[in-house]
Design a protein around this motif. Structure first.
Motif, PDB file in Angstrom:
ATOM      1  N   VAL A   1    -103.340  48.141 -21.681  1.00 40.63           N
ATOM      2  CA  VAL A   1    -104.015  49.349 -21.203  1.00 40.63           C
ATOM      3  C   VAL A   1    -103.463  49.765 -19.843  1.00 40.63           C
ATOM      4  N   ASP A   2    -103.205  48.811 -18.968  1.00 48.02           N
ATOM      5  CA  ASP A   2    -102.610  49.125 -17.664  1.00 48.02           C
ATOM      6  C   ASP A   2    -101.232  49.762 -17.845  1.00 48.02           C
ATOM      7  N   TYR A   3    -100.478  49.257 -18.813  1.00 40.09           N
ATOM      8  CA  TYR A   3     -99.146  49.806 -19.087  1.00 40.09           C
ATOM      9  C   TYR A   3     -99.260  51.234 -19.612  1.00 40.09           C
ATOM     10  N   MET A   4    -100.224  51.469 -20.484  1.00 35.92           N
ATOM     11  CA  MET A   4    -100.452  52.827 -20.988  1.00 35.92           C
ATOM     12  C   MET A   4    -100.772  53.771 -19.840  1.00 35.92           C
ATOM     13  N   ARG A   5    -101.693  53.362 -18.977  1.00 38.93           N
ATOM     14  CA  ARG A   5    -102.104  54.225 -17.860  1.00 38.93           C
ATOM     15  C   ARG A   5    -100.946  54.523 -16.915  1.00 38.93           C
TER      16      ARG A   5
END
Length: 201
Positions: A103-107
């Protein structure tokens, strides 16, 4: 009696997608059982999604196409595959640390197109296995979850009246303003401009 003409749709699944799916469920060789007629609503739904994307009904990105293709490959391997060494699909989902990394990578990359392979790499899993575990953890496909994050970012940007719609669209990873507006309306039941007016008023 007249007959209604049928519609022929040919779907080709990349070898790599089938290889990935086979690796998750079996060790060694695996083959697909031949069938003259395959009636499976899950297969029908996935094929319909690919068909609609091909016709331009959805301006889908790479993650969407890869996710649907991989899901179709996994479904065919599970339901039509033959092997002496099938392995059950583990229950559960991603570990909290894995999900947080993804999720951090997506953001951090909302402004560009993402692939299933690079998201899977963040979780240190193969693409088909990652797709299933992500769905079990979040209740959404990676593509749908990513769209939700993009819309959340768009809402934040729309609260600033000086930011142009085009800049919001590009910063949130949408190819065109039309694609952005259509997706925003699906998620929020109103257009980006109407949302901005509502918030500012």
């Amino acid at each position: 009696m007249g007959s209604t003409p049928g519609r022929l749709l040919m779907v080709t699944i990349p070898d790599q997608a089938l290889v990935h799916a086979a690796g998750e469920y079996a060790h060694g060789d695996i083959s697909l059982d031949a069938t003259e007629r395959l009636e499976d609503p899950r297969v029908g739904q996935l094929v319909r999604m690919l068909s609609e994307e091909e016709q331009g009904i959805f301006q889908a990105d790479r993650l969407f196409t890869e996710s649907v293709t991989q899901a179709l490959a996994a479904l065919l391997i599970r339901t039509r595959g033959t092997s002496r060494n099938f392995q059950p699909v583990p229950s559960g989902g991603l570990a909290p640390a894995q999900l947080r990394r993804v999720v951090d990578y997506m953001r951090a990359h909302l402004d560009r197109e993402l692939s299933l392979a690079e998201l899977a790499e963040e979780a240190k899993l193969s693409p088909p296995y990652f797709g299933q575990m992500f769905l079990r953890s979040t209740g959404q496909t990676p593509h749908r979850f990513l769209l939700g994050l993009r819309i959340d970012r768009a809402k934040e940007m729309l609260r600033a009246p000086w930011v142009r719609m085009m800049d919001v669209s590009l910063a949130c990873g949408f190819k065109t303003q039309q694609h952005f507006s259509r997706t925003f309306r699906i998620f929020c039941s109103l257009s980006p401009r109407a949302y901005r007016n509502q918030v500012l008023n």
